[in-house]
Design a protein around this motif. Structure first.
Motif, PDB file in Angstrom:
ATOM      1  N   LEU A  80      31.972  -7.132  14.258  1.00  0.00           N
ATOM      2  CA  LEU A  80      32.712  -8.105  15.062  1.00  0.00           C
ATOM      3  C   LEU A  80      32.020  -8.400  16.386  1.00  0.00           C
ATOM      4  O   LEU A  80      32.207  -9.473  16.970  1.00  0.00           O
ATOM      5  CB  LEU A  80      34.142  -7.609  15.321  1.00  0.00           C
ATOM      6  CG  LEU A  80      35.084  -7.577  14.118  1.00  0.00           C
ATOM      7  CD1 LEU A  80      36.431  -6.984  14.515  1.00  0.00           C
ATOM      8  CD2 LEU A  80      35.261  -8.973  13.521  1.00  0.00           C
ATOM      9  N   LEU A  81      31.200  -7.453  16.876  1.00  0.00           N
ATOM     10  CA  LEU A  81      30.521  -7.620  18.161  1.00  0.00           C
ATOM     11  C   LEU A  81      29.065  -8.029  17.967  1.00  0.00           C
ATOM     12  O   LEU A  81      28.205  -7.711  18.776  1.00  0.00           O
ATOM     13  CB  LEU A  81      30.605  -6.326  18.971  1.00  0.00           C
ATOM     14  CG  LEU A  81      32.029  -5.848  19.295  1.00  0.00           C
ATOM     15  CD1 LEU A  81      32.009  -4.445  19.884  1.00  0.00           C
ATOM     16  CD2 LEU A  81      32.716  -6.819  20.249  1.00  0.00           C
ATOM     17  N   THR A  82      28.783  -8.738  16.891  1.00  0.00           N
ATOM     18  CA  THR A  82      27.424  -9.219  16.608  1.00  0.00           C
ATOM     19  C   THR A  82      27.447 -10.743  16.515  1.00  0.00           C
ATOM     20  O   THR A  82      28.503 -11.379  16.511  1.00  0.00           O
ATOM     21  CB  THR A  82      26.883  -8.647  15.285  1.00  0.00           C
ATOM     22  OG1 THR A  82      27.563  -9.268  14.183  1.00  0.00           O
ATOM     23  CG2 THR A  82      27.082  -7.136  15.221  1.00  0.00           C
ATOM     24  N   ASP A  83      26.260 -11.328  16.422  1.00  0.00           N
ATOM     25  CA  ASP A  83      26.166 -12.777  16.280  1.00  0.00           C
ATOM     26  C   ASP A  83      26.516 -13.246  14.878  1.00  0.00           C
ATOM     27  O   ASP A  83      26.779 -14.441  14.668  1.00  0.00           O
ATOM     28  CB  ASP A  83      24.746 -13.242  16.627  1.00  0.00           C
ATOM     29  CG  ASP A  83      24.445 -13.110  18.111  1.00  0.00           C
ATOM     30  OD1 ASP A  83      25.301 -13.513  18.926  1.00  0.00           O
ATOM     31  OD2 ASP A  83      23.377 -12.589  18.468  1.00  0.00           O
ATOM     32  N   ASN A  84      26.519 -12.314  13.933  1.00  0.00           N
ATOM     33  CA  ASN A  84      26.805 -12.671  12.537  1.00  0.00           C
ATOM     34  C   ASN A  84      27.814 -11.707  11.930  1.00  0.00           C
ATOM     35  O   ASN A  84      27.456 -10.856  11.099  1.00  0.00           O
ATOM     36  CB  ASN A  84      25.512 -12.677  11.714  1.00  0.00           C
ATOM     37  CG  ASN A  84      24.507 -13.696  12.207  1.00  0.00           C
ATOM     38  OD1 ASN A  84      24.713 -14.898  12.062  1.00  0.00           O
ATOM     39  ND2 ASN A  84      23.418 -13.223  12.815  1.00  0.00           N
ATOM     40  N   PRO A  85      29.079 -11.820  12.327  1.00  0.00           N
ATOM     41  CA  PRO A  85      30.100 -10.933  11.749  1.00  0.00           C
ATOM     42  C   PRO A  85      30.163 -11.088  10.231  1.00  0.00           C
ATOM     43  O   PRO A  85      29.869 -12.162   9.691  1.00  0.00           O
ATOM     44  CB  PRO A  85      31.403 -11.425  12.403  1.00  0.00           C
ATOM     45  CG  PRO A  85      30.970 -12.147  13.642  1.00  0.00           C
ATOM     46  CD  PRO A  85      29.642 -12.762  13.314  1.00  0.00           C
ATOM     47  N   LEU A  86      30.536 -10.012   9.573  1.00  0.00           N
ATOM     48  CA  LEU A  86      30.686 -10.067   8.125  1.00  0.00           C
ATOM     49  C   LEU A  86      31.676 -11.154   7.727  1.00  0.00           C
ATOM     50  O   LEU A  86      32.714 -11.341   8.370  1.00  0.00           O
ATOM     51  CB  LEU A  86      31.179  -8.716   7.601  1.00  0.00           C
ATOM     52  CG  LEU A  86      30.186  -7.564   7.664  1.00  0.00           C
ATOM     53  CD1 LEU A  86      30.894  -6.238   7.422  1.00  0.00           C
ATOM     54  CD2 LEU A  86      29.060  -7.761   6.649  1.00  0.00           C
ATOM     55  N   THR A  87      31.358 -11.863   6.662  1.00  0.00           N
ATOM     56  CA  THR A  87      32.257 -12.903   6.170  1.00  0.00           C
ATOM     57  C   THR A  87      33.339 -12.277   5.284  1.00  0.00           C
ATOM     58  O   THR A  87      33.175 -11.166   4.764  1.00  0.00           O
ATOM     59  CB  THR A  87      31.488 -13.941   5.343  1.00  0.00           C
ATOM     60  OG1 THR A  87      30.953 -13.293   4.175  1.00  0.00           O
ATOM     61  CG2 THR A  87      30.354 -14.551   6.156  1.00  0.00           C
ATOM     62  N   LEU A  88      34.423 -13.007   5.083  1.00  0.00           N
ATOM     63  CA  LEU A  88      35.478 -12.529   4.189  1.00  0.00           C
ATOM     64  C   LEU A  88      34.939 -12.326   2.782  1.00  0.00           C
ATOM     65  O   LEU A  88      35.372 -11.420   2.061  1.00  0.00           O
ATOM     66  CB  LEU A  88      36.640 -13.520   4.173  1.00  0.00           C
ATOM     67  CG  LEU A  88      37.590 -13.464   5.380  1.00  0.00           C
ATOM     68  CD1 LEU A  88      38.632 -14.573   5.284  1.00  0.00           C
ATOM     69  CD2 LEU A  88      38.271 -12.102   5.477  1.00  0.00           C
ATOM     70  N   ASP A  89      33.994 -13.167   2.400  1.00  0.00           N
ATOM     71  CA  ASP A  89      33.382 -13.026   1.078  1.00  0.00           C
ATOM     72  C   ASP A  89      32.668 -11.685   0.958  1.00  0.00           C
ATOM     73  O   ASP A  89      32.805 -10.975  -0.044  1.00  0.00           O
ATOM     74  CB  ASP A  89      32.383 -14.166   0.879  1.00  0.00           C
ATOM     75  CG  ASP A  89      32.266 -14.551  -0.570  1.00  0.00           C
ATOM     76  OD1 ASP A  89      33.283 -14.531  -1.261  1.00  0.00           O
ATOM     77  OD2 ASP A  89      31.142 -14.839  -0.998  1.00  0.00           O
ATOM     78  N   ALA A  90      31.890 -11.327   1.991  1.00  0.00           N
ATOM     79  CA  ALA A  90      31.171 -10.051   1.982  1.00  0.00           C
ATOM     80  C   ALA A  90      32.147  -8.883   2.035  1.00  0.00           C
ATOM     81  O   ALA A  90      31.984  -7.880   1.333  1.00  0.00           O
ATOM     82  CB  ALA A  90      30.208  -9.990   3.158  1.00  0.00           C
ATOM     83  N   ILE A  91      33.181  -9.014   2.846  1.00  0.00           N
ATOM     84  CA  ILE A  91      34.166  -7.951   3.011  1.00  0.00           C
ATOM     85  C   ILE A  91      34.901  -7.673   1.695  1.00  0.00           C
ATOM     86  O   ILE A  91      35.264  -6.530   1.396  1.00  0.00           O
ATOM     87  CB  ILE A  91      35.165  -8.328   4.126  1.00  0.00           C
ATOM     88  CG1 ILE A  91      34.452  -8.312   5.486  1.00  0.00           C
ATOM     89  CG2 ILE A  91      36.372  -7.390   4.150  1.00  0.00           C
ATOM     90  CD1 ILE A  91      35.205  -9.021   6.584  1.00  0.00           C
ATOM     91  N   SER A  92      35.093  -8.708   0.883  1.00  0.00           N
ATOM     92  CA  SER A  92      35.832  -8.543  -0.375  1.00  0.00           C
ATOM     93  C   SER A  92      35.148  -7.549  -1.303  1.00  0.00           C
ATOM     94  O   SER A  92      35.789  -6.957  -2.177  1.00  0.00           O
ATOM     95  CB  SER A  92      35.988  -9.891  -1.079  1.00  0.00           C
ATOM     96  OG  SER A  92      34.725 -10.366  -1.537  1.00  0.00           O
TER      97      SER A  92
END
Length: 323
Positions: free
Chosen positions: A202-214
């Motif tokens: 969350l504290l990066t320029d590219n937070p994980l996407t919901l797709d990746a989190i799934s």
């Protein structure tokens, strides 16, 4: 003494997405090039995979293998072989047996730091501390610590023997250690090792996407990564990412720099599978922040900004809640 940041080697297993040995070895080589000398693993990361990968890397280094990293591992989370149910075990027999397995996987005779990963309610912290003292005397570990314990528990353990380190989640999105743990570790001369220092992306320029989190079992059950909290957290981080860009830094680098400036005894251990992202994290160790910079950062992401608890009800089983 260790480097300003370390490597959180949970990422050497498949916890945050698929990886492999060569990818992890490449990251460790980059770490050495960057002067990063601390690496943190655990017997449960990938069921021993993380420790094994570190061991195979060290085995390739020849005579200097024992001088490259200050290595920490953790123990105390066990699994019933029949039911698969997780439980905690701090008994002497379990700690000793698991340490031998850890050393075999790492291909080492001793490690620098051995943590109790989670407290076992059936074993007092005084008793487990006495067991750890005996392991120091045996020469198999050089020091010990605890993960996710309360300041009061740290004081009880410290009354038996000095505790080298306490590991806790700490970042701009998790500020609870400031309610006693930061202060107590500093007072007792104990390192505060901060895991998840960039808020699990969350504290990066590219937070994980919901797709990746799934595809990540643990993360998709975490309240901060479940809608509507996820979208609210992504939106809340926009100003921080913009601030980092204005300062000529990646968001991850700024998050690491902020944490390092919170105390000389604080050591972030970010984890990643990406060499490029690791270099962003390393840049945070080379940044000097003024008091004004720190105030602006904390005004941008004030205490309590994050939406959702840091753990689900099930994930909270084990860590000591002290505030």
């Amino acid at each position: 003494m260790v480097s300003a940041i370390g490597i959180g080697a949970m990422s050497f297993s498949n916890f945050y997405g698929e990886t492999n040995e060569s990818e992890s070895h490449r990251l460790m080589s980059t770490a050495l090039d960057q002067g990063v000398t601390h690496i943190d693993t655990a017997n449960v990361y990938g069921g021993g995979v993380s420790e094994t990968v570190i061991g195979t890397f060290l085995a390739k280094q020849g005579a200097r293998r024992n001088d490259l990293f200050s290595i920490a591992s953790k123990v105390g989370i066990a699994k019933d072989p029949e039911t698969g149910k997780r439980y905690f075990d701090n008994s002497p027999a379990y700690l000793i047996a698991e340490l031998d397995k850890t050393l075999a996987r790492l291909q080492l005779d001793s490690i620098d730091l051995y943590y109790i990963h989670r407290r076992d309610a059936q074993t007092s912290i005084e008793d487990v501390t006495e067991t750890l003292v005996e392991l120091v005397k045996s020469g198999k570990i050089k020091s010990f610590g605890f993960s996710e314990i309360a300041p009061a528990s740290l004081r009880r353990a410290d009354a038996i023997h000095h505790v080298a380190a306490v590991q806790s989640e700490y970042s701009l999105s998790v500020r609870s250690p400031e309610m006693g743990l930061v202060q107590t570790t500093k007072e007792l001369g104990t390192a505060l090792v901060a895991f998840s220092p960039v808020g699990r992306s969350l504290l990066t320029d590219n937070p994980l996407t919901l797709d990746a989190i799934s595809g990540m079992e643990w993360l998709r059950q975490n309240p901060r990564f479940i809608e509507p909290n996820y979208s609210a957290n992504i939106k809340a981080g926009i100003n921080f990412r913009n601030l980092a860009a204005d300062m000529g830094l990646s968001a991850a680098g700024l998050a690491i720099a902020w944490l390092i400036h919170k105390g000389e005894h604080i050591i972030p251990i970010p984890g990643t599978r990406s060499v490029a992202h690791f270099l962003e994290l390393c840049e945070g160790a080379n940044v000097s922040l003024s008091d004004t910079d720190m105030r602006i950062i904390e005004d941008t992401l004030p205490i309590g900004w994050a939406h959702g608890d840091r753990y689900s009800t099930q994930q909270w089983v084990g860590p000591e809640i002290y505030c």
